[in-house]
Design a protein around this motif. Structure first.
Motif, PDB file in Angstrom:
ATOM      1  N   GLN A 124       0.821  -1.207   0.000  1.00 23.75           N
ATOM      2  CA  GLN A 124       0.000   0.000   0.000  1.00 23.75           C
ATOM      3  C   GLN A 124       0.855   1.257   0.000  1.00 23.75           C
ATOM      4  O   GLN A 124       0.515   2.241  -0.637  1.00 23.75           O
ATOM      5  N   SER A 125       2.000   1.164   0.695  1.00 25.96           N
ATOM      6  CA  SER A 125       2.869   2.339   0.692  1.00 25.96           C
ATOM      7  C   SER A 125       3.448   2.571  -0.703  1.00 25.96           C
ATOM      8  O   SER A 125       3.823   3.688  -1.045  1.00 25.96           O
ATOM      9  N   LEU A 126       3.530   1.526  -1.506  1.00 25.32           N
ATOM     10  CA  LEU A 126       4.008   1.693  -2.883  1.00 25.32           C
ATOM     11  C   LEU A 126       2.841   1.923  -3.841  1.00 25.32           C
ATOM     12  O   LEU A 126       3.014   1.889  -5.047  1.00 25.32           O
ATOM     13  N   LYS A 127       1.677   2.109  -3.295  1.00 21.25           N
ATOM     14  CA  LYS A 127       0.459   2.343  -4.082  1.00 21.25           C
ATOM     15  C   LYS A 127       0.104   1.150  -4.976  1.00 21.25           C
ATOM     16  O   LYS A 127      -0.467   1.301  -6.054  1.00 21.25           O
ATOM     17  N   ILE A 128       0.465  -0.020  -4.515  1.00 22.91           N
ATOM     18  CA  ILE A 128       0.075  -1.227  -5.252  1.00 22.91           C
ATOM     19  C   ILE A 128      -1.225  -1.731  -4.638  1.00 22.91           C
ATOM     20  O   ILE A 128      -1.275  -2.009  -3.445  1.00 22.91           O
ATOM     21  N   PRO A 129      -2.274  -1.856  -5.447  1.00 31.41           N
ATOM     22  CA  PRO A 129      -3.535  -2.330  -4.865  1.00 31.41           C
ATOM     23  C   PRO A 129      -3.410  -3.771  -4.394  1.00 31.41           C
ATOM     24  O   PRO A 129      -2.671  -4.567  -4.979  1.00 31.41           O
ATOM     25  N   LEU A 130      -4.120  -4.101  -3.324  1.00 28.12           N
ATOM     26  CA  LEU A 130      -3.944  -5.420  -2.712  1.00 28.12           C
ATOM     27  C   LEU A 130      -4.447  -6.560  -3.586  1.00 28.12           C
ATOM     28  O   LEU A 130      -4.054  -7.702  -3.411  1.00 28.12           O
ATOM     29  N   TRP A 131      -5.318  -6.246  -4.542  1.00 25.75           N
ATOM     30  CA  TRP A 131      -5.772  -7.338  -5.410  1.00 25.75           C
ATOM     31  C   TRP A 131      -4.709  -7.729  -6.423  1.00 25.75           C
ATOM     32  O   TRP A 131      -4.827  -8.747  -7.093  1.00 25.75           O
ATOM     33  N   GLN A 132      -3.651  -6.936  -6.538  1.00 27.29           N
ATOM     34  CA  GLN A 132      -2.547  -7.295  -7.449  1.00 27.29           C
ATOM     35  C   GLN A 132      -1.689  -8.356  -6.767  1.00 27.29           C
ATOM     36  O   GLN A 132      -0.577  -8.093  -6.310  1.00 27.29           O
ATOM     37  N   ASP A 133      -2.205  -9.559  -6.704  1.00 32.52           N
ATOM     38  CA  ASP A 133      -1.611 -10.565  -5.840  1.00 32.52           C
ATOM     39  C   ASP A 133      -0.142 -10.823  -6.132  1.00 32.52           C
ATOM     40  O   ASP A 133       0.693 -10.849  -5.231  1.00 32.52           O
ATOM     41  N   ALA A 134       0.188 -10.991  -7.400  1.00 32.85           N
ATOM     42  CA  ALA A 134       1.578 -11.318  -7.728  1.00 32.85           C
ATOM     43  C   ALA A 134       2.502 -10.175  -7.312  1.00 32.85           C
ATOM     44  O   ALA A 134       3.569 -10.398  -6.749  1.00 32.85           O
ATOM     45  N   SER A 135       2.067  -8.949  -7.551  1.00 39.65           N
ATOM     46  CA  SER A 135       2.900  -7.797  -7.182  1.00 39.65           C
ATOM     47  C   SER A 135       3.127  -7.754  -5.683  1.00 39.65           C
ATOM     48  O   SER A 135       4.232  -7.496  -5.218  1.00 39.65           O
ATOM     49  N   VAL A 136       2.062  -7.983  -4.944  1.00 37.47           N
ATOM     50  CA  VAL A 136       2.189  -7.911  -3.493  1.00 37.47           C
ATOM     51  C   VAL A 136       3.120  -9.010  -3.003  1.00 37.47           C
ATOM     52  O   VAL A 136       4.013  -8.771  -2.193  1.00 37.47           O
ATOM     53  N   ARG A 137       2.939 -10.207  -3.522  1.00 39.79           N
ATOM     54  CA  ARG A 137       3.759 -11.324  -3.040  1.00 39.79           C
ATOM     55  C   ARG A 137       5.236 -11.162  -3.380  1.00 39.79           C
ATOM     56  O   ARG A 137       6.099 -11.589  -2.638  1.00 39.79           O
ATOM     57  N   GLN A 138       5.495 -10.542  -4.529  1.00 45.30           N
ATOM     58  CA  GLN A 138       6.910 -10.475  -4.895  1.00 45.30           C
ATOM     59  C   GLN A 138       7.666  -9.416  -4.101  1.00 45.30           C
ATOM     60  O   GLN A 138       8.872  -9.299  -4.216  1.00 45.30           O
ATOM     61  N   LEU A 139       6.944  -8.678  -3.260  1.00 50.20           N
ATOM     62  CA  LEU A 139       7.645  -7.698  -2.427  1.00 50.20           C
ATOM     63  C   LEU A 139       8.479  -8.379  -1.351  1.00 50.20           C
ATOM     64  O   LEU A 139       9.339  -7.781  -0.748  1.00 50.20           O
ATOM     65  N   ARG A 140       8.183  -9.642  -1.123  1.00 48.94           N
ATOM     66  CA  ARG A 140       8.911 -10.369  -0.082  1.00 48.94           C
ATOM     67  C   ARG A 140       8.741  -9.682   1.258  1.00 48.94           C
ATOM     68  O   ARG A 140       7.672  -9.261   1.620  1.00 48.94           O
ATOM     69  N   GLY A 141       9.830  -9.474   1.941  1.00 43.75           N
ATOM     70  CA  GLY A 141       9.743  -8.781   3.216  1.00 43.75           C
ATOM     71  C   GLY A 141       9.303  -9.718   4.319  1.00 43.75           C
ATOM     72  O   GLY A 141       8.954 -10.867   4.111  1.00 43.75           O
TER      73      GLY A 141
END
Ligand SMILES: Cc1cc2nc3c(=O)[nH]c(=O)nc-3n(C[C@H](O)[C@H](O)[C@H](O)COP(=O)(O)O)c2cc1C
Ligand code: SF4
Ligand code: FES
Lengths: 188, 954, 434
Positions: B430-447
């Motif tokens: 969310q801090s990167l303005k990636i919507p949470l439904w963008q599953d692959a994007s969110v997951r690849q953030l690792r962390g």
């Protein structure tokens, strides 16, 4: 021998391996050393999957199921995950290959320059189709995407060495040379 | 609220969803495959293409093709689903997918509820131009639950996204590449995840299908359905079981169970015990007739003391016998004693209580278990805590799990916890303005994973990989540790805790983390069988609630489907089996004889066998109402066949205090009916004619419908006053009609019973519910809480659920049908810190604490009668930690002889790296080892280790 | 004035310049200069110079670097990845640079890493490039020993570790986000953007991926300055480029030439023109995933925008020549087979569309083509157009197909009408003559 985990507590969500994690073969000390060296360069052990497969394959020629389990055990990633990576790459062999793997370039420039003819010649000579190994276990023929030597087409990689500007005659020489080389070695 | 235009129509939408989700929630049909409402977008299938225009004025703007699932909704956005380019593209995608898909719909079990069929129709693609060869895959054996037919795969990647990404499994993955990509395991073998059954629903084609269903397959439209509640644990997942007439002469037959969406309780997924445990209802151990004991004694080697031989009688005769006892009791010549059950409905329990009188009614739980439940109830009533829903659990930003093996005792909750672990990642997105439904994007953030701390006697394999710390400790230490965490959170003096350093330090980290969390969550429950742990969990939660000023989310797991509901029927410190034994022991010899009415309860699972025998011996008569033959039935003088959950209507209260209603899916075979109805029938029997209306038992005469009982409960039992509002009564109608359990395509109506009579029989009436047992009635009441057959034109698969939701992932439009109990609030007592002495003295060498070990498959009483689950239940083993095993030279396979206070126990040992040092894990709930249940809690010492026979080296 | 910065150390023999020779020739001067500069200045300089990525997309390299978060809050760990997965059919430039002058790449990487603040860098090299990998590893060792990289680089607290990661034969790994997945030990599947790698890449850390040749441009750019660099180009684009020609020309090979060198000049002057007896029918300007250009377009300068406007892409700048004795359908089939096989399997049009295209092309080439096949091909190619698929592999695969259908439509039609490949005998004859 007793195993360390309860093999009989069949239960889901528990490490109950329906694929064996450790097969008959374990990694050799040298293989482990080579893999260990890679750990330093990656954020976690799990990232080293392809490296490990490649390194172990150099020793064993191919990755058998047992080898796969041994690597998976060593890296702490499941056999299925490792298989998922192994099967992404055409140079990881999950079947036995011959002593010499012939990577015949089949891409555009080599095709223009006649690689089909060379392939035909090889198939006739060795009596194998791409993906197959000669009955004496000497040669495996593989079709390969562009080897990046297009100005010297047609080309073929044998093991790790490049052979360029190929013709049928050169192929014959090459096969002969490899055969005698390998026979020499086995005589030692 | 963004305003958008789709195909010329204007809409105002919330903008939370991507374009695909937005279209779907607006009721517009847009085909898709890889997107899943709970798993978000990855943009793989390219099926959801839609045209996006730059601006409205530009007439010759051709627009740009975008993937609906990958596109955020823009304020002022102009889109077209119907544009020629989009329609052609979508048709082309289907055509591409079909190049390898076999044309085997008639023999495919997905047929008729196949998302691929639906989307193919929807895309308008009808003619196939591909003339090449299709690729062929070899299928795998995946265990007793799931079939594998890889050739039907369209590579939407949903299976691995669910299995691996969502549920954390590591034995199913995508293998290979290009159009050879294969979804399976490294080698044949059972899928290890306890959520594998969801693949059946997640896969949009027939690759993964339900193997148990295969054995008695019918098409979806031939299934008779009603909303039900899973009876296999206390989570209370909503299910939609399907039944169908069985031609082998057994009447109706339960064919399968699928998930039934309930936002707060189970969302889109259930566990495998819940999905595959249903077959107990079809078991040959079902009691279908009324049985009465013959008078002669059995002579035979296997018969135990007091065992009876039975013969079938017609119900009136048996009811007459029961009625006679009731009347005698009314006249003071007999005493009726009722024993209830946590695995059956409030209605059944309440009816028994009403019949025998509250003072003669016992819970059917031993003092320890009832005590745990009552303490749990006490904690939940504290205003400083609150019981979270699944979305709330998924939202937690710090979690403490205290000695509850949640993935085995409340699996669906563990699945929700896995999602909670992703909250840091989501915040980062969310801090990167990636919507949470963008599953692959969110997951690849690792962390980092969000902090989950697990402390207890057994490590969690299922949550092990996401837990920040998974610390093994004895129950005493765990309780003390939790107490210290509570003290630290409250800012009280926490110096004097005789804990190992590791736990001391951990308690500070945990207290810190929980205190600084905005949505902390505490998880514990009855699983540890430890009052102190439960109390300490309550304390932690209460202190957190106080510290933050908002009630702290606290999930406390109960053992059985209606444990918490049953507990509501008893005042504190009353109603246990121990009380009953005490009471019977001190009865005068000349008091009237006792008739025991045992309701759907196997007492051998609850007490040592001697106690059960004593109990039975002290009664003159045993009357059993149950679904399956069980050890107690051998002692029964009268046996009445009780309806299983899918055959009956009733109410359960789940661990979170939510009251829920389930409805009969089909009618039980033979004389099967709900237990409460047997009791009512007895009171109405001729022998009871003299029963005066003053007698409490006479109240049963008033009960005609299930809902009458429900209403009586609501009137009588504090906390359950809203029970009757949970679902509509039998007089509920939509447009003047009842709701049909069968679809309008249900077939075989005249043929089904033709083996008995050729003429079409009148449909069975359902007096209890607003449902009919036929296709007559409202067919698709999806917008009411009653519709379990989720269907909408063009949407034959379970994906149709979005047509009945308030927005994607929202509540069901007709309401979810769960209401939280209105228990009287009150702060929990200030329980003392657990006896410090117990843990201050480190456990004696050679002395062990016995702790319960649960299995997903094997610990559930009813599900053990499902063949597929029984296959996996395994044998009883004592789990020993690695260090203890070395200290005592115990190997897996060795027979361990233990000295307990109550006697000696010998069982095979299994060395496990999941156990804490100083404890021994004793399996709980296994079908073939009921005696182990009542052993705990106990301490034991190892008296002898019998090494396994060495295998000969060849 | 230096006009061949990329290849000036490359001699006629097949050896690599060792570090001694490399430094004698002015090597690592750019690196030393860079260490005196601020990272921001380096980035600005590279951006200013107009260096465009040589991996195919032609994105301004300095601009790409500038997307890496800077400042206090930025993640401390960042990565630089050199994309050496050169697998594009007809491309043979990175191999040359890595095998023959490994230090040039290392120096470029050192500067790039310093500019973006990456202390760890990877060279992701395709598994078939054994010699290049070995020479690079050797060069890394040499550079480390001379403290040009490693834990202690004199006069700076910057550290840099470079690791060679050998892949194992998978074209999609060249796509930068699939490459990152592969490096992480995951399946080589492209990632969703955003987040872009510069913000969240390898292991979730800011990462820049650059092509080998791109990075080889950096050292001299730093050493000799922006003006010099800009002036190297003949048309709009700056710098030089390794152009190559393969196919039936007299003198196939690779040469470093100014950006904007006309295609005709490359083919006729450097590659010696077409061999006797064959004529040029078309060419792929920069690898198998670019559109064919025709003989009438030979005077176009090899420049990103010019080639783009002409309906193709500069791609890798290594030209494949189609001559008049070679069947265009056969060539397109060959390329399509490659792309079908190398499709990662993630998105539908590419995974299932390409094998279908292959079956159609096969039957056309066999002489079994059917009416409607060409429309079907066009439709398929269009479905794989930019934006319609998950990554750029499929649009690349569609490029030669759709352009061949325009440029060589007659050949396709002849296959259909004659019921056989009109080139079959011809091809045989020419091949024998060679
Ligand atoms: C299918 C595909 C394959 C690619 N292969 C390569 C490659 O082998 N080498 C390369 O440098 N770039 C390749 N690219 C381009 C990279 O994605 C990326 O744009 C490039 O490495 C960036 O470096 P540059 O900015 O220095 O050009 C490929 C792109 C795609 C879509
Ligand atoms: S067993 Fe429990 S978690 Fe599983 S489906 Fe049933 S109620 Fe839900
Ligand atoms: S649902 Fe949008 S691409 Fe699959």
């Amino acid at each position: 021998m007793s195993s360390t985990t309860a093999a009989d507590t069949i239960e889901v969500m528990e490490h109950d391996d329906t694929c064996p994690r450790i097969g008959g073969s374990k990694l050799t000390a040298e293989e482990k050393r080579e893999i260990d060296r890679e750990f330093a360069y990656y954020e976690d052990k799990g990232s080293v999957g392809l490296e490990a497969l490649r390194l172990v394959q150099r020793h064993r020629g191919w990755i058998s199921d047992e080898t796969l389990y041994a690597i998976s055990d060593y890296l702490g990633i499941s056999p299925t995950q490792l298989e998922s990576i192994a099967t992404c790459y055409q140079m990881i062999f999950r079947q036995p290959v011959g002593q010499e793997v012939l990577f015949l370039c089949k891409s555009s420039s080599c095709w223009i320059m006649g690689c089909e003819r060379l392939q035909h010649h090889l198939q006739q000579k060795l009596q194998i189709a791409p993906g197959e190994t000669t009955s004496d276990g000497m040669f495996t023929l593989l079709e390969t995407p562009c080897l990046g030597d297009c100005d010297k087409a047609p080309v073929m990689m044998v093991g790790e060495e490049m052979h360029r500007h190929l013709t049928e005659e050169k192929l014959d020489e090459l096969i002969l040379e490899k055969k005698s080389h390998n026979v020499d070695q086995s005589a030692d | 609220m963004p305003k958008i235009t789709i195909d010329g129509k204007h809409y105002e939408v919330d903008g939370e969803q991507n374009l695909l989700g937005t279209c779907l929630s607006l009721g517009l049909n847009l085909p898709y495959f890889c997107w899943h409402p709970a798993m978000g977008s990855v943009g793989a299938c390219r099926q959801c293409a839609i045209v996006e225009y730059k601006d409205a004025d530009d007439d010759d703007d051709d627009g740009k093709l975008v993937m609906g699932c990958m596109t955020p909704v823009k304020d002022g956005g102009i889109y077209s689903i119907g544009a020629e380019t989009a329609r052609e593209f979508r048709g082309g995608i289907i055509e591409d997918l079909m190049t390898n898909h076999p044309h085997d719909c008639p023999v495919c079990e997905e047929g008729g509820e196949c998302h691929l069929q639906d989307m193919t129709e929807m895309s308008g693609h009808t003619y196939r131009r591909f003339r090449g060869l299709k690729r062929t895959h070899r299928n795998q054996y995946l265990g007793p639950f799931i079939n594998h037919e890889m050739n039907r795969c369209i590579a939407c990647y949903r299976c691995v996204r669910f299995y691996r990404d969502y549920a954390g499994g590591d034995d199913l993955d995508a293998l290979g590449r290009n159009n050879q990509v294969y979804f399976g395991r490294q080698c044949d073998g059972r899928l290890e995840s306890g959520f594998s059954g969801n693949l059946v629903e997640v896969c949009p084609t027939g690759v993964f299908t339900d193997q148990t269903f295969s054995r008695h397959f019918v098409r979806k439209w031939d299934l008779q359905t009603a909303p039900s509640i899973c009876e296999h644990c206390a989570v209370g997942c909503n299910t939609a079981p399907g039944a169908r007439h069985d031609f082998s002469g057994h009447g109706e037959n339960l064919r399968r169970v699928v998930n039934f969406y309930n936002r707060d309780i189970n969302g889109y997924f259930i566990c495998d015990r819940g999905r595959f445990g249903y077959e107990y209802a079809n078991s040959d151990r079902r009691i279908k007739r009324v049985l009465v004991a013959r008078r002669e004694e059995i002579i035979g080697s296997t018969a135990g003391r007091g065992d009876r031989l039975h013969r079938e009688v017609e119900p009136p005769a048996a009811l007459e016998l029961l009625a006679g006892s009731i009347l005698e009791a009314h006249r003071g010549q007999r005493q009726l004693i009722g024993i209830g059950s946590p695995r059956t409905s409030l209605e059944n329990n309440f009816a028994l209580r009403q019949l025998v009188g509250a003072s003669n009614f016992y819970s059917g739980l031993d003092a320890r278990e009832l005590g745990l439940l009552q303490r749990l109830d006490r904690i939940q009533r504290d205003p400083r805590i609150h019981s979270p829903t699944i979305p709330e659990i998924e939202n937690a930003d710090a979690v403490l799990v205290l000695d509850e093996d949640i993935s085995r005792t409340a699996p669906r909750i563990a699945l929700a916890l896995r999602q909670a672990a992703r909250n840091r990642q989501k915040a980062h997105a969310q801090s990167l303005k990636i919507p949470l439904w963008q599953d692959a994007s969110v997951r690849q953030l690792r962390g980092e994973a969000s902090p989950i701390f697990i402390v207890g006697s057994r490590a969690s394999y299922f949550l092990g990989d996401i837990a920040q710390e998974n610390c093994l400790a004895t129950p005493a230490d765990t309780a003390l540790f939790a107490d210290r965490v509570a003290s630290l959170v409250a800012g009280r003096d926490a110096a004097e805790y005789p804990l190992p350093d590791e736990l001391l330090q951990l308690s500070e980290r945990v207290a810190d983390t929980l205190k600084n969390a905005t949505r902390p969550l505490v998880i514990s429950g009855c699983g540890s069988l430890d009052q102190d742990i439960l109390a300490a969990a309550g304390k932690v939660a209460a202190c957190l609630g106080e510290a933050t000023g908002t009630p702290c989310a606290t999930y406390l797991a109960c053992p059985e489907a209606n444990s918490l509901g049953l507990a509501q029927l008893f005042p504190e410190e009353e109603g246990s089996l121990d009380h009953l034994l005490q009471y019977l022991a001190q009865r005068q010899p000349e008091s009237p004889p006792v008739s025991l009415l045992l309701l759907e309860n196997d007492l051998y699972r609850r007490m040592p066998a001697e106690s059960v025998e004593t109990l039975f011996d002290s009664a003159a008569e045993l009357i059993l109402l149950d679904t399956l033959f069980q050890p107690c039935s051998r002692r029964a003088d009268l046996v009445f066949p009780a309806a299983a959950t899918p055959e009956s209507q009733g109410s359960f209260v789940n661990s979170a205090g939510a009251m829920q209603r389930y409805y009969a899916v089909y009618e039980g075979a033979g004389y099967i009916q709900e237990s409460w109805r047997w009791l009512v029938d007895a009171v109405n029997a001729p022998a009871c004619r003299e029963l005066s209306n003053e007698s409490p038992a006479a109240a049963l005469r008033e009960w005609e419908h299930s809902h009458d009982v429900t209403e009586a409960i609501a009137r009588t039992v504090p906390g359950l006053t809203r029970l009757s509002e949970v679902g509509p009564g039998e007089d509920f109608r939509i447009e003047g009609m009842k709701v049909a359990r069968q679809s309008h395509r249900a077939s075989g109506r005249t043929a089904n019973r033709a083996d008995q009579r050729v003429a079409e029989r009148p449909p069975h009436q359902d007096p209890d519910s607003p449902f009919t047992f036929t296709m007559e009635g409202i067919q698709y009441a999806g917008a009411s809480p009653l519709q379990a057959n989720i269907w909408s034109p063009g949407w034959n698969s379970n994906q149709a659920i979005h047509k009945f939701q308030q927005g994607i992932g929202g509540r069901r439009e007709g309401g979810d049908g769960n209401l939280v109990m209105d228990r009287i609030a009150g702060e929990m007592p200030a329980w003392d810190a657990p006896a410090t002495a117990a843990s201050a003295s480190p456990h004696q060498p050679g002395e062990f604490r016995l702790v319960p070990v649960y299995r997903l498959f094997g610990s559930g009483e009813l599900s053990n009668y499902s063949p597929s689950i029984a296959e996996l239940a395994g044998k009883p083993l004592i789990q020993v930690s690695q260090p203890d095993a070395s200290a005592f030279n115990i190997e897996s396979g060795a027979i361990l002889h233990l000295q307990l206070e109550s006697g000696e126990l010998a069982l095979e040992a299994a060395v496990s790296d999941e156990m804490a040092v100083g404890v021994l894990g004793i399996p709980r709930g296994l079908k073939d080892a009921p005696e182990l249940n009542s052993l705990l809690p106990a301490t034991a010492s190892v008296s002898r280790v019998e090494q396994p026979a060495q295998e000969e080296e060849i | 004035m230096l006009t061949n910065p990329l290849t000036k150390n490359i001699g006629a023999d097949n050896t690599a310049a060792d570090i001694g020779r490399y430094r004698e020739n002015g090597g690592y001067r750019g690196w030393r200069k860079a260490l005196q500069m601020s990272p921001a200045d380096i980035i600005e300089m590279v951006q200013e110079a107009g260096l465009r990525g040589r991996g195919g997309a032609g994105f301004n390299t300095g601009l790409k670097w500038s997307f890496v978060p800077q400042g206090e809050d930025a993640p401390a760990v960042r990565y630089l990845v050199c994309n050496a997965d050169e697998m594009e059919p007809g491309t043979f430039k990175d191999r040359l640079l890595m095998e023959r002058d490994p230090h040039l790449l290392l120096e470029g990487m050192a500067i790039a890493a310093f500019a973006i603040g990456a202390r760890r860098a990877y060279i992701f090299i395709r598994g078939e490039y054994h010699l290049a990998a070995a020479r690079l590893e050797n060069a890394i060792e040499e550079a480390r020993r001379e403290q040009l990289i490693g834990d202690s680089i004199p006069d700076t607290d910057f550290q840099l570790h470079i690791h060679v990661h050998r892949s194992a034969g998978n074209y999609i790994c060249g796509e930068e986000t699939a490459l990152l997945n592969a490096l992480e030990g995951q399946r080589a599947i492209p990632r969703t953007k955003p987040p872009f790698p510069q913000v969240s890449g390898l292991w979730g850390k800011p990462t820049v991926v650059n092509n080998v040749e791109t990075l080889c441009n950096i050292p001299h750019l730093l050493d000799l300055g922006v003006d010099w660099y800009k002036n190297l180009g003949r048309a709009d684009d700056s710098g030089t480029k390794v152009f190559g020609v393969s196919g039936r020309v007299r003198n196939p090979g690779a040469w470093e030439l100014p950006m904007g060198t006309p295609i005709r000049e490359i083919i006729e002057q450097h590659a010696g023109g077409m061999r006797d007896g064959v004529k040029l029918r078309g060419l792929l300007p920069g690898g198998g995933s670019t559109d064919f250009l025709g003989p009438d377009q030979l005077d176009l300068p090899m420049d990103y925008d010019t080639i783009g406007k002409a309906g193709s892409r500069m791609g890798t700048g290594t030209i494949t020549i189609l001559d008049d004795h070679t069947c265009p359908v056969g060539l397109v089939l060959n390329l399509s087979r490659f792309f079908a096989r190398e499709s990662c399997g993630w998105c539908t049009p590419c995974r299932d569309g390409l094998p279908w295209i292959v079956t159609i092309l096969e039957r056309i080439e066999r002489g079994d083509g059917q009416p409607g096949d060409l429309d079907l091909l066009r439709e398929q190619a269009q479905r794989m157009g930019p934006g319609n698929t998950f990554c750029a592999l499929a649009p690349g695969a569609a490029a030669p197909i759709q352009s061949a259908l325009k440029l060589f439509e007659q050949d396709f039609v002849q296959h259909l009408t004659r019921g056989c490949c009109p080139y079959a005998q011809e091809q045989q004859r020419v091949a024998q003559a060679v």
